[in-house]
Write a protein that holds these residues in place. Structure first.
Motif, short mmCIF file in Angstrom:
data_model
loop_
_atom_site.label_atom_id
_atom_site.label_comp_id
_atom_site.label_asym_id
_atom_site.label_seq_id
_atom_site.Cartn_x
_atom_site.Cartn_y
_atom_site.Cartn_z
N UNK A 39 34.72 38.04 24.24
CA UNK A 39 34.67 36.71 25.62
C UNK A 39 33.88 36.67 27.03
N UNK A 40 33.08 35.78 26.75
CA UNK A 40 32.02 35.76 29.58
C UNK A 40 33.39 34.63 29.34
N UNK A 41 33.03 35.29 30.90
CA UNK A 41 34.27 34.26 31.54
C UNK A 41 33.99 34.51 33.44
N UNK A 42 34.41 33.66 33.29
CA UNK A 42 33.99 33.77 35.04
C UNK A 42 35.60 34.53 35.79
N UNK A 43 35.44 34.60 37.63
CA UNK A 43 36.18 34.94 37.91
C UNK A 43 37.11 34.18 39.20
N UNK A 44 36.93 32.47 38.41
CA UNK A 44 37.38 31.62 39.63
C UNK A 44 39.02 30.94 38.61
N UNK A 45 39.54 31.65 39.82
CA UNK A 45 41.26 31.19 39.96
C UNK A 45 41.51 29.22 40.38
N UNK A 46 41.09 28.41 40.63
CA UNK A 46 41.18 27.64 41.07
C UNK A 46 40.91 27.75 42.81
N UNK A 47 41.45 27.97 44.06
CA UNK A 47 40.49 28.12 45.01
C UNK A 47 40.46 29.50 45.04
N UNK A 48 41.23 29.84 44.50
CA UNK A 48 40.90 31.93 44.37
C UNK A 48 39.98 32.32 43.57
N UNK A 49 39.99 34.05 43.82
CA UNK A 49 39.09 34.41 42.27
C UNK A 49 39.87 35.33 41.92
N UNK A 50 40.06 35.47 40.74
CA UNK A 50 40.62 37.04 40.30
C UNK A 50 40.55 38.63 40.75
N UNK A 51 40.95 39.11 40.47
CA UNK A 51 40.96 40.45 40.86
C UNK A 51 40.64 41.41 39.90
N UNK A 52 39.63 41.24 39.59
CA UNK A 52 38.98 42.31 38.14
C UNK A 52 38.12 42.38 38.31
N UNK A 53 37.49 43.35 37.73
CA UNK A 53 35.94 43.75 37.77
C UNK A 53 35.08 43.23 36.96
N UNK A 54 33.39 43.02 37.55
CA UNK A 54 33.12 41.47 37.43
C UNK A 54 31.56 42.92 36.29
N UNK A 55 31.01 41.95 35.21
CA UNK A 55 29.95 42.30 34.87
C UNK A 55 29.49 43.63 33.84
N UNK A 56 31.20 43.62 33.52
CA UNK A 56 31.27 44.97 32.67
C UNK A 56 32.77 44.66 32.18
N UNK A 57 33.19 44.94 30.95
CA UNK A 57 33.39 44.45 29.61
C UNK A 57 34.61 45.08 29.28
N UNK A 58 35.82 43.53 29.67
CA UNK A 58 37.33 45.02 30.11
C UNK A 58 37.93 44.43 28.48
#
Length: 262
Positions: A39-58
């Motif tokens: 899956x490729x996705x973004x860290x968007x969560x409505x007006x917030x941002x997900x607290x997830x590692x970016x650019x690295x496969x999880x």
């Protein structure tokens, strides 16, 4: 076979509703069947941002998920990093399954697939229903379809709808493309609890002895709650032992309108 799923948001961004759950369950089922699934996705969560590692496969419950930073304009889910990843990695997959329309990740994924000759599927999640288009930003959406989305759709290997009704509504826009009707699946194990279910009547004793009608979902104008309110009036005019329970998050302050109707 290797499948790449592309969507603007992913778990745990559950505030976006059913698509988040549906796509994750689809991906888990594919993994269980031995299909290479990413899956490729973004860290968007409505007006917030997900607290997830970016650019690295999880590893998210067995699914390989890569989150990319969303840039301005966030409402369009614009992500430079997601586009770059599509350009450099899309060729590793046999097919790309795109879960959205009217948003940048779809545009980026389609562009890369077309340039690299990779077949792709578009799942509009009902957003290409003419009735839904009329509800909000109809002029903008129709212009977007004419300038961008139409070409995305006519070049797709298939369009994925969840029901015959959704297929018919989509085709009403005038498209002549293959449409696959594949209903959403449910993992019944998620709905089995070792604890006895809680009786809502304990918190709301006024429901005791009543027949209950339950609406469970987002309180949004596209969910048909205005029609439910009209139908409920016809019911309670004839019998007084019926109560409607509406449970779900309010969007765009639509609950106030429904309360006035009721």
């Amino acid at each position: 076979m290797k499948i790449l799923h592309v969507m603007p948001s992913y778990i745990p961004a559950y505030r976006y509703g059913g698509p988040i759950k549906a796509v994750h369950e689809l991906c888990k089922a594919l993994v269980k069947r031995g299909v290479g699934t990413s899956v490729f996705t973004t860290n968007i969560d409505l007006e917030k941002r997900l607290d997830v590692p970016l650019n690295n496969q999880q590893d998210v419950e067995g699914v390989k998920v890569t989150y990319f930073r969303v840039n301005f304009p966030a409402s369009y889910c614009y992500s430079r990093d997601l586009h770059k990843a599509m350009e450099t990695q899309a060729h590793k997959f046999d097919v790309v399954h795109i879960h959205s329309v009217f948003l940048y990740p779809t545009y980026a994924a389609v562009c890369c697939c077309r340039h690299q000759g990779i077949p792709y599927i578009i799942n509009p999640f009902g957003a290409l229903d003419p009735d839904m288009i009329k509800l909000k930003n109809a002029v903008v959406k129709n212009i977007y379809i004419k300038l961008i989305e139409r070409r995305n759709i006519i070049n797709a290997a298939a369009v994925h709808t969840a029901s015959i009704y959704e297929k018919e509504q989509f085709l009403a826009l005038g498209f002549n493309v293959p449409v696959a009707v594949v209903p959403r699946g449910l993992n019944l194990e998620d709905y089995v609890s070792a604890q006895p279910p809680k009786d809502i009547r304990k918190d709301y004793p006024q429901l005791d002895g009543k027949k209950l009608i339950l609406f469970l979902g987002r309180i949004h104008q596209k969910k048909g709650l205005d029609l439910l309110a009209e139908g409920l009036k016809k019911v309670v005019d004839n019998r007084k032992d019926v109560c409607l329970v509406i449970a779900g998050p309010d969007e765009d302050n639509y609950a106030g309108k429904i309360k006035r109707l009721l």
